[in-house]
Structure formats: C-alpha cells, structure tokens
Design an enzyme around this catalytic site. Structure first.
Site, PDB file in Angstrom:
ATOM      1  N   GLY A 262      -3.549  -7.425  14.453  1.00  0.00           N
ATOM      2  CA  GLY A 262      -3.354  -8.785  13.690  1.00  0.00           C
ATOM      3  C   GLY A 262      -3.894  -9.876  14.579  1.00  0.00           C
ATOM      4  N   CYS A 263      -4.296 -10.982  14.180  1.00  0.00           N
ATOM      5  CA  CYS A 263      -4.966 -12.048  14.555  1.00  0.00           C
ATOM      6  C   CYS A 263      -4.128 -12.549  15.662  1.00  0.00           C
ATOM      7  CB  CYS A 263      -5.318 -13.261  13.464  1.00  0.00           C
ATOM      8  SG  CYS A 263      -3.969 -13.829  12.749  1.00  0.00           S
TER       9      CYS A 263
END
Lengths: 350, 350, 350, 350
Positions: free
Chosen positions: B153-154
């Site tokens: 995920g970011c």
C-alpha cells in the site's frame, strides 16, 4: 476605547482591523506601519473601501502620539520590533497587547537562544503577563491587573489547549509527548520567500525549523505551570497548502489504567464552560475548516488501546484564535467585559 | 511481454498505463473495467488520444481470455475484487502483480479484522509474495520464483522505508514509534464522497480512520521480519489538499547512546546503492513535491537531543512509488531486468 | 422578524444562517431540509456548535407551520423545488425571498427552454418581483410592495452590475457583448459529481454549459429594461479552482467617440452612492479575493483604444452577493431598513 | 547532439532538462546560470539526484566555451538577456533555440514599444526564424535552414493555434476577435512578488497587464501571415490558481453563412495530421488538466447561433508546449528528425 495598531499592514494587523470593526466598544485609533507610512489605508488596500474612514492615514510609529490619542495599543509587528518600541509603554504602564514573540519568554537567555537576538531588559520582561485566553479561568496570573499582555503564538495556542488537560491532570507520560504541527502559509507572514511562492507551496508539504521553532519554549514555559517536571517537548512544524489554519496532532502515552473516558473527562473539566473551545464527542476529531475565520479552537481525542497512545487534534485559524482574535479576547478579559464581544461570527463554511 | 490491466479506469490503472507506455519491454495488452466495458479507451479519456491505439476497447473481465492473450496481469482494482477474481490465476500460476490490498496480509483473520470482509482462501494467501521493491535486496523472500506478487500500500511503502533501518538495526524503542501520515486526495480514489468534494477538501485538513487504517497490519507484518517484538504501531492518516503525494513523519525514541550519525549510517547501510531511495544529507528533510510523478522515495532524518526522539520524513508519489511505479519496479525485479526500466523520469518540478 | 430557511443544509442555506446571525432584526426561525429532517443542526454541522440554539431541529417542509411560526421565508433550494412549494405562500401573500431560479423568468416558455422543466403557473410568475439589490434605486419595480422577491443568480448579479451602465447609457454596440464568466466550485453546489471531485477540479479549469447556462435569459430579461434591442448575449461559464467567487470579464465595442472617461462616468453615475458596489479608479481592475465573504461587488474597466473594446471586470463572492448576502440586502430594502444591516463585514483578507 | 542550456535554474531551463532527459539524440551539455554559478546542479536541486551526472557544475555564461563544447544552445533566460548574449552565436551561425522574447518581433520599434527596452540590432533580428512548431507544415518560413530559432511565447502559442484556422480560411470578422487568456503561476516565473505569494494567489484570480502583454504583437505579427488586414487584437491575461497551464478562450463573430461544421472542418484541414494538436469532436471543449506535463495543445470550438460568435478553447502546459516542449519539437524539426522524439509522454492525469 480607542486602540492603535502598530504593524497595520501585516496579516495580523489587518486581521485585528477586521475584528475590531465588529467590536461594540473598541474603536480603531491610530494605524502605524513603517513601510506604508503616509499613505491612506484604503488606497493601499482597496478591499477596505467604504469600511474604514476615508483618508485614514497610515503613520510612522510615534509612541507619544499613540499614548496621547489612544487608550490601548496592539503590537502586530514581526519579532524584534516591540522589544524596543514597547519599552516606553511599559514604563508608562500604558496598556499594550503584544501579538509578537518579543515578550513571551520570561528568561532573557531563553529568548536569545530561540530568537537568536538580544532580549528586552529583564525589568520589562518581568512586568509582562502571558495569557492563553481560554485558560485564563485557571488563574495562573490575573489578567486584570496587567498593563502589558503578551499574546501566545499560533502554534503555542493550539498546542497548549491540546495538552493542558493531559498535563494538568497527570494522565500521560511527559517524556512521551510528540506534537506534529501543520500550518497554512499565512502563518509564515507576508515576506516573499521561495517557500511562500505559489509554485513552491501548492501541491507541496514541507517540514521546517526542525526542533528550532520559537514557539517551543513558550509551550514548555506555560505547561510547567501544571507540571514542573516537563523539561522538553518534541514539536515539529510543517507547511500545508492552505491560506489559514493550524492543525495540531499531539501524541502521548497515557499512564496505566487511564481510559478514553478519563481523558475525555479531563478535557470536559477544563473546557465544558468555555465558549471558544469546543470539544468533540468522544472518538470524533475536528477538521481544519470548521474554525476558519473564527475564534474557536476545536478539540478531539482518541485513545488507541493497542499502543496506549492518545491522539489529540486541535484546530484553529492562525490569524484569529492564533493571533488577532485571541488578542481581542484578551482585551475583553482585561477590560472585564464579555469575552465573546466582537468574536461571535460563525466560521466561514464552506 | 504483454500485460493486461484490470481496473483500467481507476487512478492506479491509468497510472500503470502511463508508466507502461515508457517501458521498453512491457506492452499494453487487454484493458478491463466493469464500469466502462465496451467503450473505447480514448473516447472515455480524451487525454489519451494519439497515445494509445485507436479503438482500444475496454472489456469486461474474462480470466481465460486474459491468460490466452497476455503474459502477465496487473490488478488495479479496489479492495474486495482480486480476492475472488485472482483465484483462477493463482491456480494456473499465471503471473499476477496485485496492487490492491486483498493478498497483502498472510493471515485470513487479520484481513477480516482490518478489511471487515471475508478473506481469500488460506491456500491462496500462502502462495503470495509481498514485495517492498526497494527492500527486495534484503532478501526476506525471493521475488523471482513467485507468480503472485502483492504490491504494498502507499502509506505502507513510505512507512516501511522510513522505519526499516531503525527497526532492523535496533536503534529505537519499538513501543515509542508514532507515524503521522498525510495523503493527497488521489489516495482516496475516484469515489465521490463529501470528503473528496473540492469545496470540502480545499483549504482543509482531516484526520481519518483513526487507528483503523488497513495499511497498519501490513506495516507491522513486514517490520516483524526485522524485529519480532514489534506488536503494535501508532499510525494516523490525514488528508491534505494536494492531488498526489504521501508525506510520512515518523517518530521514535532512540536507544541510549545512539547519535544522529549512527542513524544516518543505518539508512546509508540499506539505501546507499538503491537508485529509487534518495537519502538527504544529515539534518536535511525532503519536501513532498521533489518526488511528484516519479518512482523515488526521498528520506531525511533529524535527532533531537533534548527529547531523544528521531524524526524521519519520507515522501513519495502515492500513485507511482505507492502504486503503479512500484508495481512496474516489482515487475522488473521479477523479470530479472534492470529495476529502473520505464521509471527513469525526472520528477515534475515545479 | 423571524425568518425560516428552506434548504438549510445547502451552501446558500448555511450562508444565510451565517449572515442572519449578524443581523440586528432578523431572527432565525424554522430550519427545513428534506435530507436532514429530524436531526439537530449542530449535530450535523459541528462548526455551528455554541452558535445556534442547542437542539435546534431541522424539520421536514410544512408550509402551514412555517406561516404560523415565522414572518418571512427564504427558499435556498435547488431548481425545481420552490416552483411547487412556494405556491401556497404566493396565494397567501406571505413574504418570500427565493434564492433559486424558479421564479426569475417572467415567461413560462423561457423557463421551460432554459431549465428543461415545466414552469410554475403564469399567475404566480406574474406576482414575482425580480430584484438586483444594488440597482433597486433605478426603480424598475418597487420592492416594497412585493411579497415574493426573486433573488438574482450569482453569474447574473455580477454580469448585470457590469453591463448596466454600458447598456443604459447606450455606450456600446449591443451585438458585440461577450461575457467570459468564471466561478468557484461552491457555485456548482454540494452535489457530488466527477467535476467537483478535488482531484478533478484542482490544477484544472473547465468551460461548461456552453451557451446553455440558465442565467443567460435572466440577464437578457433584466438588461432589456435599459435597451429593448438587446436580443442575445454571448456568455460562457468556467470553473476555476477556488471555493468561493465569481470573476466576470465582460467585453464590448464602444460606440464611436466614447472615451474611457465617458465609461468611467457612466459607472459613477449609477454606483457613486452605492455602498456595496465599489468602483476602482480608472484603468484599475479588481481581483477576486478582495470581496471574499463580503457583500461587495467590485468593478473596474479599461478601454483599449487599438481595438475599441472596453473590458469590464466584476468580482463577487457567489455565496454572499451572489446569493445569501443579496437576499438579506433585498430583505432590508423590502423592510425599509438600512440596506447595510447585517452585511458590514470586512472581506476575509488575506 | 550536445546542447547547452543558458538559464538552467529558471522554470523553463529545468523543464528543458527534464525533457532532454527523455530524448534519444539530445545530450545535456553545459549548464549556465548567473545566480547559481559554480554550484553542483544536484546540490541546488536535490530532486535531480541520481538523474543527472554527479558533480555537474552550473557555470557562468561563456559563449566561446559553449560553442567549443556543444552543438546547440537553448536560451531559457528572462527578457533582456539573449538580445546581448546571443549576438556572438548569430554572428557565428551557431545553432540557437531562444525561448525568450528577445528575438520574436521583427521590428525593433515594436520590441521597444512592448518590452520597454532597446532591441537587438536589426541585422540580427533579420536572421531569426520564429517558428510555431505545429504550424511549420504550413511553410511560412522553412525551419531547416535557420540557425536561430525563436520559440513562441506561451500565450502566443495557444492563441495562434486557436485562431489560425479561422483567420487563414477567412471565416471570421477580424475586428471582432477577443481573446481571454488565463495562466497558471509558473507562467510568471520564479521571481518573488506579492502576486506570486501563495496567500495572494490561492483562492484568487487577477487580470494583469491589460492591453500591454508582450505576447500581443507576436500573435498579430504571425497571424498577418494569413490575413494582412489584421491590425489589432483584444487580448487579456489573467492568473488562476494553478501551477501549470494556459487556458485560452477566443471569441469571434463568424461571417454570414458560416456553420459550426465549416469551422470544425477548417480546424481539421490544418490539424488532422498533427500529432500534438488534438481536436475535440464538434461541440466539445477541452479542460486544462488533459494536457498537463505534455506537449499537446488540445482544441475545441462551439458556435452560438443566437449571437453568431464562435468560442474556441485551447489548452496547453505553459512550460511544455508553451516553452521547453515546443523548443524540443522545434529542434526535432530543425534537425529533420521525427518531431515526436522525446515528447511522447502521456499527460499527468489525474
């Protein structure tokens, strides 16, 4: 009462003018600025047309004239100005509300360390009353008998309001406090820098003055009123692409056994009766825009049971609660009138 | 190699297309989207005119067709899609790079706790290789023999890159970690919500999903590779008014005797040879815009000797390093080619 | 006087509330909204905490209750609501100020052409008084004897104020008028659309509803008061990435021999005594932010002698002068009190 | 070929570097800047770390060294620099692409009128080739035999591309043209001014340099190629709060009998084969963001039958198509290679 503004052409000077315009008892007196002296206010700022007297002249600072023509003076000047210019008022016990940082620190050496400049004389520093308006009721020092009120910094205001219940009621481990502060661009003032250029600031975020922000010592100095064991504070400051606003996220480890309800109760104990501090329901956090253009500080907290860390969010408009609004509120308290006078606007929303 | 994109019309799907267009060996294969099926790509997105084949049709998902026509598939779908749609690829050992969160957590019960939805079957979860591309060289699990790569995920990417040197070299007190994360609006996806309305988001900042962000468990799961004592992580997520970008401020108490040079050295030990992780000089911190539209993660740190807390700042473009760029980089690593291929653009500056 | 607001939860409804709060004689009566009925106002909008009565309930529309409990009603509803809901007030001659477009056009067929929906009955349309507050002194129709005031649209207000002196004094070629209008996102309302998503609107500009904006016919209808030869108007509308504000650039060929001074004089003839219309000095043009959060319309013009075209710039805050502020001003005019009451705030600057 | 950049630290200099980095044949040679001379490029701009050679020194301008070490030079300097510094290259017929305004106007007196400064010598002015890259195929002057190419201004590029089909095919009344131009802040350069301060520019819009913008004469000069009757142009320029981008709205009365299809056809006649000019379908208009970070100019038009006025919208990225991208495209055309080389990126979207 007639009030002069020194530094009328900075953001906080103009904001004082905007708010005084709504005040039933405060009248705008002399307006002072070095850079725009001898010009008419509404020639420099067309947006004030029809709202201030025609031909209201901006003047060069003159302490005697100010004392002759006004009942009170606001300093809305950058650091380093009032420490000299205000001395004559201090000597005369002429009422001053100083929005700058020059008289916030009691110790000259503290000032010199953080502001990297010589302090005012300690006799003057000793006469100053530093007042967080929304905590005046806790009575660290009565505002009414002071003639020189030092108005807290914008970051300091939000941080002190976020941390006072935790520190005062000894609910947290003092050495665990971390404050992650974010400010809009008006917090950095009108000065033209690469940082404040639109092309730099838009679609950007920057952390600046790491461990060196000059609001750190005034926060520590104030919080020591509640617990003298507080020695240091980890406090960072960032710029986010908004014009107005300070968003404080404060973290601390709670002491063993402390629940979210205990924390909420501590905030209610202090703020339940305070008009300008609005506490969100347990578990809900405020967003920045809900205080824009108003004198409110909105607070919310959340305890993470996995980590034992409480997160407190405080939001203010840096130019109102963080500067001109609190200054007016301090004036109201000092004058013994309703603290809400002139400050009852609904936030600008949307 | 020909690659299909599932979820072409989301922000990360479009970003994959933008980056694949620059890649010397990856060819755009089938493009899939439920909402825009049977429309031409450049009719839906005029900005792609002249840049993609005329009449490139967006199609309804069809696993068999995808495997017949492509060598590889990227899932750029929201949570909850690939856990079902990807099972057929997992059974066939057909190469998949999954940008969604569906296969990031090894434990089904973890997934169910954080995503509030049933997980894929544990046999499938067991076949997945979670890869932080810039830490692949540390070799927790070889990427080359996997057919199913789960892309981080970011927020997780930036946080893991910021914390790994500290945790791996045991320089900090694990229980003291606080991560204050800020994201631009594209991080929340295309979905229309009151939060993403321009009038809400502009001149605003909000803290959301307090203690509940679904990237928390993947960060903990990954960092436990370096120190199994890590049990929890205090991690907050905020929205700031920018389109792209994640700005992570991570804090932790350093162990006794640890100096800023020790910390800087720990980062150099891991990142000195990494092209996509750029370490600032000691005491300097990156700003968000210096990585816009690029695959870099820039890092900087500063130790406060008064508080014993180190501040680490990590900045990434959430759609590139935090999604599509890292997916391409993971592809490059998987294919055994230069990790930089297709990703050597200079950030968009100013 | 007690005033009800129908459509309290839209941007203009909330803005009415914000402004009524400052008004010495207007008291907030019933608040109505279909979507939020039966909820407390400050539960839905925490930013109003301490500023409105506790437990002020949002209610479902009920015309009889409104008439029983209030002296006046504001419609702040989207198009298509008041044309039905207001009929009972029209029949009862109960005072209404309608901020929506439903009763702005005298002709039902005009309404149907531009709003693409059936109009209210012509008997009702005939009772309505369309009032541009800052031109009320020109006396096209007395406001005092009306019970139903239709408040102009935001684009229409700025455009009519920019063009009236030119059309009325016959200084320009009517067929040469071009109006290039730009609006902030709040002008498009709270509705969630791809256009209003932050990621779409930020760093963007869009021209929309080309030749179809529903404010075109009310501008023409009004300007025909001054010159019946005006048949059509070239008017475009764009979205710029700001929250509030309308910026109108109007162009027209001046008639032979007309000088910039003549033009300036024409504006002075009409606006010299008007508090809320501020005319810049000859050759200077206003910027958008100088009216933010205020009821002013600032105007400036410049004649290009090479092309014979005059450029007129008008700026307003779309939610104040373009909606709620003008509605209060129309109320003041209707009630025969000072038009400035409740509207004397200094613009929010910076 | 090796190319030097003079003025590397301005926005257009840095953008040239960004684009040259993608070009298969252009190699970055010497980098020149007065203000940053003798510093390493990636010390000044950390965002370039790993992307340019280590220790690439920024140097003080030296014409002989440039000619000795490079095959070509780009001037990315502010107005007033190349008119002197470029003379030695003109004399030596050393290839120059000049992005500044200094050699755009053929007449010295025109230059002096609009730039308010003395022009270069007329012998030099006579050697210059002004090239709108996307109209080079119309052959006003062959680019291949020139050694000094003057690159059009940003506003001029978009305006010329919007108006050429109308003027060349004599579809409009020349005296009726109105161009309403809007620019992002990077168009005004790095200079620190009150106008470019974030607090001024955000949530604001301003019309500036009314009738005095220095791009007006180059537009007229170019359009006279197609119709010598064009004498003047009504052209306004505004700042909107975006970083990059120019949005042109051009208006003109069409001649009697001209239909929207005729207009669309005129645009297709000129642009159907042009890769970098993308024409929307009839009646659809482009939005600004669809060209961000790319070399495209997107065009759309709409005819209003009520007013007889055509609206043409042109959007470009001012730093790419309006400066560095067009300069590379002009280089490609001059070198006789594919005009697309180095410029095939998909716009940054979202």
């Amino acid at each position: 009462m007639k009030a002069a503004i020194i530094g009328i052409t900075g953001y906080t000077g103009l904001e004082l003018l905007r708010l005084m315009n709504k005040h039933p008892f405060l009248e705008i007196g002399g307006l002072y600025s070095h850079s725009y002296a001898e010009q008419n206010l509404d020639d420099v700022y067309f947006y004030l047309k029809n709202l201030v007297k025609d031909n209201q002249l901006i003047k060069e600072f003159d302490a005697k004239e100010i004392m002759a023509d006004n009942d009170l003076v606001f300093f809305a000047t950058p650091s380093g100005v009032s420490k000299d210019q205000a001395q004559i008022f201090l000597e005369a016990n002429f009422p001053v509300i100083d929005l700058s940082g020059d008289y916030r620190l009691k110790g000259a050496s503290e000032y010199e360390k953080w502001y990297k400049s010589s302090a005012s004389h300690k006799d003057y520093l000793g006469k100053v009353n530093y007042q967080v308006a929304d905590l005046a009721h806790l009575g660290t020092k009565s505002i009414k008998n002071s003639s020189y009120i030092s108005n807290p910094g914008c970051y300091a205001t939000a941080t002190i309001l976020a941390l006072t219940p935790l520190v005062k009621e000894k609910l947290i481990d003092l050495s665990s406090i971390i404050v992650d502060g974010k400010s809009g661009l008006s917090g950095a003032g009108k000065k033209l820098t690469e940082t404040s250029h639109y092309v730099t600031a838009s679609e950007n975020m920057t952390l600046y003055k790491v461990h060196e922000h000059q609001h750190i010592p005034e926060i520590i100095q104030y919080l020591k009123n509640w617990d003298n064991d507080l020695q240091a504070l980890h406090f960072t400051t960032s710029l986010i692409p908004v014009k107005r606003g300070i968003f404080i996220t404060a973290y601390a480890k709670v002491k063993k056994g402390v629940t979210e309800s205990d924390l909420q109760q501590a905030f209610e104990n202090i703020y339940a009766e305070k008009y300008f501090v609005r506490l969100q329901e347990q578990g809900r956090l405020p967003e920045l825009r809900q205080v824009t253009a108003s004198n409110f500080c909105d607070l919310g907290l959340s305890l993470n049971n996995d980590t034992g860390v409480v997160t407190v969010v405080a939001v203010i408009d840096n130019l109102v609660k963080g500067a001109a609004g609190q200054a007016i509120q301090n004036y109201n308290l000092w004058a013994g009138i309703d603290e809400k006078l002139g400050l009852e606007d609904i936030p600008l929303f949307p």
